[in-house]
Motif scaffolding. Structure first.
Motif, PDB file in Angstrom:
ATOM      1  N   PRO A 165       1.061  -0.877  -0.297  1.00  0.00           N
ATOM      2  CA  PRO A 165      -0.233  -0.146   0.406  1.00  0.00           C
ATOM      3  C   PRO A 165       0.984   1.257  -0.435  1.00  0.00           C
ATOM      4  N   VAL A 166       0.192   2.217  -0.885  1.00  0.00           N
ATOM      5  CA  VAL A 166       0.807   3.069  -0.780  1.00  0.00           C
ATOM      6  C   VAL A 166      -0.095   4.859  -0.401  1.00  0.00           C
ATOM      7  N   LYS A 167       0.184   4.939   0.350  1.00  0.00           N
ATOM      8  CA  LYS A 167      -0.934   6.070   1.222  1.00  0.00           C
ATOM      9  C   LYS A 167      -0.556   7.804   1.245  1.00  0.00           C
ATOM     10  N   ASP A 168       0.690   8.257   1.862  1.00  0.00           N
ATOM     11  CA  ASP A 168       0.851   9.597   1.321  1.00  0.00           C
ATOM     12  C   ASP A 168       1.368  10.106   0.196  1.00  0.00           C
ATOM     13  N   LYS A 169       0.797  11.038  -0.031  1.00  0.00           N
ATOM     14  CA  LYS A 169       0.223  11.642  -1.566  1.00  0.00           C
ATOM     15  C   LYS A 169       1.767  12.419  -2.032  1.00  0.00           C
ATOM     16  N   ALA A 170       2.966  12.379  -1.390  1.00  0.00           N
ATOM     17  CA  ALA A 170       4.028  12.853  -1.799  1.00  0.00           C
ATOM     18  C   ALA A 170       4.401  11.040  -2.418  1.00  0.00           C
ATOM     19  N   GLN A 171       4.096  10.202  -1.229  1.00  0.00           N
ATOM     20  CA  GLN A 171       4.950   9.064  -2.079  1.00  0.00           C
ATOM     21  C   GLN A 171       4.009   8.963  -3.228  1.00  0.00           C
ATOM     22  N   ARG A 172       2.617   8.898  -3.224  1.00  0.00           N
ATOM     23  CA  ARG A 172       2.081   8.200  -4.581  1.00  0.00           C
ATOM     24  C   ARG A 172       2.614   9.362  -5.048  1.00  0.00           C
ATOM     25  N   ALA A 173       3.043  10.145  -5.694  1.00  0.00           N
ATOM     26  CA  ALA A 173       3.698  11.655  -6.874  1.00  0.00           C
ATOM     27  C   ALA A 173       4.660  10.464  -7.155  1.00  0.00           C
ATOM     28  N   VAL A 174       5.019   9.791  -6.424  1.00  0.00           N
ATOM     29  CA  VAL A 174       6.840   9.515  -6.753  1.00  0.00           C
ATOM     30  C   VAL A 174       6.437   8.148  -7.321  1.00  0.00           C
ATOM     31  N   VAL A 175       5.515   7.729  -7.194  1.00  0.00           N
ATOM     32  CA  VAL A 175       5.328   6.427  -7.543  1.00  0.00           C
ATOM     33  C   VAL A 175       4.296   6.498  -9.209  1.00  0.00           C
ATOM     34  N   GLU A 176       3.369   7.538  -8.968  1.00  0.00           N
ATOM     35  CA  GLU A 176       2.399   7.208  -9.915  1.00  0.00           C
ATOM     36  C   GLU A 176       3.673   8.414 -11.200  1.00  0.00           C
ATOM     37  N   ARG A 177       4.422   9.198 -11.162  1.00  0.00           N
ATOM     38  CA  ARG A 177       5.334   9.705 -11.766  1.00  0.00           C
ATOM     39  C   ARG A 177       6.482   8.432 -13.050  1.00  0.00           C
ATOM     40  N   ALA A 178       6.671   7.044 -11.814  1.00  0.00           N
ATOM     41  CA  ALA A 178       6.998   6.350 -12.766  1.00  0.00           C
ATOM     42  C   ALA A 178       6.964   5.426 -13.685  1.00  0.00           C
ATOM     43  N   LEU A 179       4.970   5.513 -13.622  1.00  0.00           N
ATOM     44  CA  LEU A 179       4.253   5.120 -14.759  1.00  0.00           C
ATOM     45  C   LEU A 179       3.792   5.075 -15.398  1.00  0.00           C
ATOM     46  N   ARG A 180       4.183   4.775 -16.607  1.00  0.00           N
ATOM     47  CA  ARG A 180       4.434   5.840 -17.646  1.00  0.00           C
ATOM     48  C   ARG A 180       3.874   4.506 -18.636  1.00  0.00           C
ATOM     49  N   VAL A 181       2.611   5.180 -19.415  1.00  0.00           N
ATOM     50  CA  VAL A 181       1.814   5.080 -20.223  1.00  0.00           C
ATOM     51  C   VAL A 181       2.005   5.931 -22.038  1.00  0.00           C
ATOM     52  N   ILE A 213      -0.447   0.884 -27.818  1.00  0.00           N
ATOM     53  CA  ILE A 213      -0.381   1.640 -26.016  1.00  0.00           C
ATOM     54  C   ILE A 213       0.703   0.727 -25.998  1.00  0.00           C
ATOM     55  N   GLN A 214       1.781   1.657 -25.288  1.00  0.00           N
ATOM     56  CA  GLN A 214       2.621   0.727 -24.335  1.00  0.00           C
ATOM     57  C   GLN A 214       3.013   1.652 -23.035  1.00  0.00           C
ATOM     58  N   VAL A 215       3.467   0.886 -22.185  1.00  0.00           N
ATOM     59  CA  VAL A 215       2.658   0.757 -20.058  1.00  0.00           C
ATOM     60  C   VAL A 215       4.203  -0.275 -19.673  1.00  0.00           C
ATOM     61  N   HIS A 216       5.161   1.160 -19.359  1.00  0.00           N
ATOM     62  CA  HIS A 216       6.219   0.490 -18.073  1.00  0.00           C
ATOM     63  C   HIS A 216       6.189   1.215 -17.230  1.00  0.00           C
ATOM     64  N   SER A 217       7.089   1.018 -16.175  1.00  0.00           N
ATOM     65  CA  SER A 217       7.323   1.400 -15.636  1.00  0.00           C
ATOM     66  C   SER A 217       9.008   1.362 -14.757  1.00  0.00           C
ATOM     67  N   ASN A 218       9.155   3.198 -14.859  1.00  0.00           N
ATOM     68  CA  ASN A 218      10.564   3.311 -14.156  1.00  0.00           C
ATOM     69  C   ASN A 218      10.501   3.151 -12.947  1.00  0.00           C
ATOM     70  N   LEU A 219       9.784   2.601 -12.384  1.00  0.00           N
ATOM     71  CA  LEU A 219      10.058   3.147 -10.382  1.00  0.00           C
ATOM     72  C   LEU A 219      11.562   1.959  -9.879  1.00  0.00           C
ATOM     73  N   ASP A 220      11.687   0.937 -10.843  1.00  0.00           N
ATOM     74  CA  ASP A 220      13.290  -0.401 -10.079  1.00  0.00           C
ATOM     75  C   ASP A 220      14.122   0.794  -9.403  1.00  0.00           C
ATOM     76  N   GLY A 221      14.937   0.275  -8.507  1.00  0.00           N
ATOM     77  CA  GLY A 221      15.886   1.267  -7.468  1.00  0.00           C
ATOM     78  C   GLY A 221      15.136   2.637  -7.005  1.00  0.00           C
ATOM     79  N   VAL A 222      13.914   3.114  -7.539  1.00  0.00           N
ATOM     80  CA  VAL A 222      13.902   4.722  -6.998  1.00  0.00           C
ATOM     81  C   VAL A 222      12.898   4.485  -5.518  1.00  0.00           C
ATOM     82  N   ARG A 223      13.663   4.888  -4.386  1.00  0.00           N
ATOM     83  CA  ARG A 223      13.446   5.686  -3.061  1.00  0.00           C
ATOM     84  C   ARG A 223      12.073   5.807  -2.919  1.00  0.00           C
TER      85      ARG A 223
END
Length: 420
Positions: A165-181, A213-223
């Motif tokens: 789970p990711v509840k904090d808004k700032a943490q959600r922004a980190v996750v969301e920014r890394a999920l690319r469509v 439509i291509q979806v990928h994550s840039n989240l690997d290794g991101v704090r």
């Protein structure tokens, strides 16, 4: 370069630099590769990045680039890791300092390119490369994209399931920014946080027909937080077919089938009777089943009551997880086109249901209008995502909520058409 041009360049470039770390010492031409330049930018610019064999930057600390002793100014900074991820940053108005505004990825190799000009306007450039340390925590946030690879209708949302789970808004922004469509043709879209562990992505309007439509994550290794780092995610590729829309007018007792905006069939139907009214709004085809045994107990109708039923149903197209289908209903042919007698499904003759079944696809649009029923839920009972208008949809994003309805600078580049 005028100030406006310089600012635009910096905004477009700073996507790359977010993950660089602090604690760095000034770099010389002996420690890092330097690009060609008319004057010695190496003496003009300092980084707080480490140099020397075996030294690594802390990804939790920001990267800083500064001008020494007020000698000239920085005009542009780009930072990118070896996987192509850019880092965001801010440049001081006087060009004296640039710093990253998002965390660096752990265990990554970065290249930073700095453009400068001296007091006489002569340009210079310096390049720094460095590595970041391993993550301090072994806990990873893994992402699973949906649906499965394949072809879908233009109403199909993209889903992202998180295993933490990711509840904090700032943490959600980190996750969301890394999920690319990314889509071809390119269309603007946004993520919506359905829950702490689930996101949906859709464009402002339906997907274009025959899009990729291509979806990928840039989240690997991101704090993400002190104890959570991004993990790997399998990329996803889907395509869309023709634009198919089946619109049922519950008051007129007919379904009109549109293909790429042209009506190609009108079918007499029956929908939910009083007390069991069919939901209004947009629904998306979830699956197709040639045969389904439908029992009233599964939707809360007591066995033996006047409304109970146990029926074999053919050519069943599911549009909600609570049991709403478009299907063959030979027992109600006399009412089809005239009155609503079902328990919430859209019924039609067996021949019409077979035609509908053969021409509808997963992800296609099924919309009900003029029913006395409630509105289809946005989430939890299928894909009612399109029942939220675009302004409301954007409020579910940790990135674009409250911002103008235009792409953020760091996202503008990915809305340009690219080969897929």
């Amino acid at each position: 370069m005028n100030q406006t041009a310089r600012t635009r360049t910096v905004v477009s470039c700073t996507l790359l630099v977010t993950a660089l770390g602090a604690g760095l010492t000034a770099c010389s031409s002996h420690g890092n590769a330097l690009a060609d330049r008319p004057y010695d930018a190496a003496d003009q610019i300092s980084f707080n990045a480490p140099t020397g064999a075996g030294k690594r930057a802390d990804p939790d600390k920001p990267l800083e680039v500064t001008v020494n002793d007020g000698d000239g100014r920085i005009t542009d900074v780009t930072a990118q890791d070896s996987t192509g991820r850019y880092v965001t940053g801010e440049l001081a108005a006087d060009g004296s300092r640039w710093h990253s505004t998002s965390p660096l990825a752990a265990n990554a190799h970065y290249t930073v390119r700095v453009s400068t000009e001296d007091d006489d306007g002569a340009p210079g450039r310096k390049t720094l490369t460095f590595d970041t340390t391993q993550p301090t925590s072994k806990k990873r946030l893994n992402v699973t994209f949906g649906p499965k690879a394949g072809q879908y209708g233009v109403g199909q949302p993209i889903t992202a399931q998180l295993d933490q789970p990711v509840k904090d808004k700032a943490q959600r922004a980190v996750v969301e920014r890394a999920l690319r469509v990314d889509s071809v043709p390119a269309v603007p879209g946004a993520w919506y946080w359905v829950s702490d562990k689930e996101l949906h992505y859709r464009p402002k309007e339906y997907w274009p027909a025959h899009a990729t439509i291509q979806v990928h994550s840039n989240l690997d290794g991101v704090r993400i937080s002190d104890r959570l780092w991004g993990g790997k995610a399998k990329p996803l590729k889907i395509t869309t077919g023709d634009r198919i829309e089946a619109i049922t007018d519950a008051a007129a007792h007919q379904l009109t089938f549109y293909k790429n905006g042209q009506a190609i069939n009108t079918i007499p139907v029956t929908t939910g009777k009083p007390g069991f009214e069919t939901r209004n709004g947009v629904k998306i085809v979830l699956e197709k089943q040639y045969f389904v045994r439908m029992r009233s107990e599964t939707v809360g109708i007591a066995e033996g009551s006047s409304d109970s039923y146990d029926l074999p149903v053919y050519y069943a197209t599911r549009v909600s997880w609570s049991g709403e289908y478009v299907h063959a209903a030979p027992w109600s042919v006399g009412s089809q086109g005239y009155e609503n007698v079902s328990h919430g499904c859209t019924g039609m003759s067996t021949g019409n249901a077979e035609w509908f079944f053969d021409n509808i696809h997963e992800g296609d649009i099924v919309r009900v209008v003029n029913s006395a029923g409630n509105q289809m839920e946005p989430f939890g009972n299928g894909f009612g995502d399109w029942n939220l208008d675009w302004k409301k949809w954007r409020t579910g994003s940790a990135l674009v909520n409250g911002t103008p309805d235009t792409p953020a600078p760091e996202d503008a580049a990915r809305l340009q058409p690219t080969a897929v």
